[in-house]
Scaffold this active site. Structure first.
Site, PDB file in Angstrom:
ATOM      1  CG  HIS A 115      -0.323  -0.237   2.519  1.00 17.88           C
ATOM      2  ND1 HIS A 115       0.051  -1.494   2.938  1.00 17.88           N
ATOM      3  CD2 HIS A 115       0.032   0.609   3.510  1.00 17.88           C
ATOM      4  CE1 HIS A 115       0.588  -1.414   4.139  1.00 17.88           C
ATOM      5  NE2 HIS A 115       0.604  -0.143   4.505  1.00 17.88           N
ATOM      6  CG  HIS A 117       0.781   5.198   4.237  1.00 10.83           C
ATOM      7  ND1 HIS A 117      -0.147   5.045   5.233  1.00 10.83           N
ATOM      8  CD2 HIS A 117       1.585   4.109   4.306  1.00 10.83           C
ATOM      9  CE1 HIS A 117       0.098   3.908   5.889  1.00 10.83           C
ATOM     10  NE2 HIS A 117       1.144   3.326   5.348  1.00 10.83           N
TER      11      HIS A 117
END
Ligand code: DGP
Length: 129
Positions: A115, A117
């Site tokens: 992922h 951010h």
């Protein structure tokens, strides 16, 4: 509640399904800000900035973290970064923002599904703590 660092140190690197699979499958709610066939983006449950969004590939394909990237992932990696730019614009972050990818225990990664951010809405500092 454990700190982000404690959560990261407690999380063993693994290829098992994560909480993000439940978000992808809509088994648990998330505040989704962007979705297409490849990428999902939602607001972080523990925001570190006024805008804090997590972008993930919908298909993990072995990408528990960026350290597992292979040539086969070039397209999704580029797509994640480009989508982050689109969302930054959508969120009105014209004055700047930060993209972060945590990797492994020392990188404070707590969820083993790659992922990115997207952080914004306040002045960032450098170097990071
Ligand atoms: P990292 O520490 O880089 O692995 O970041 C994982 C992030 O995921 C962390 O900032 C908190 C967020 N997160 C964990 N569980 C959930 C959840 O159930 N919902 C949402 N929206 N975010 C979550």
């Amino acid at each position: 509640m454990a700190s982000e660092k404690e959560a990261a140190l407690a999380a063993a690197p693994s290829d098992s399904p994560t909480i993000f699979d439940k978000i992808i499958n809509k088994e648990i709610p998330a505040n989704i800000v962007f979705e297409d066939d490849k990428v999902l983006a939602f607001r972080d449950i523990a925001p570190q900035a006024p805008t804090h969004i997590v972008l993930i590939p919908k298909v993990k394909d072995g990408l528990t973290g960026i350290s597992k990237a292979e040539e086969q992932h070039f397209e999704i990696l580029g797509r994640l970064l480009y989508t982050a730019k689109l969302i930054a614009k959508q969120e009105g972050l014209e004055d700047g923002f930060r993209l972060v990818i945590n990797d492994g225990p020392k990188g404070c990664q707590s969820v083993y599904h790659l992922h990115v951010h997207l952080l914004g809405g306040r002045q960032m500092n450098w170097p990071p703590g």
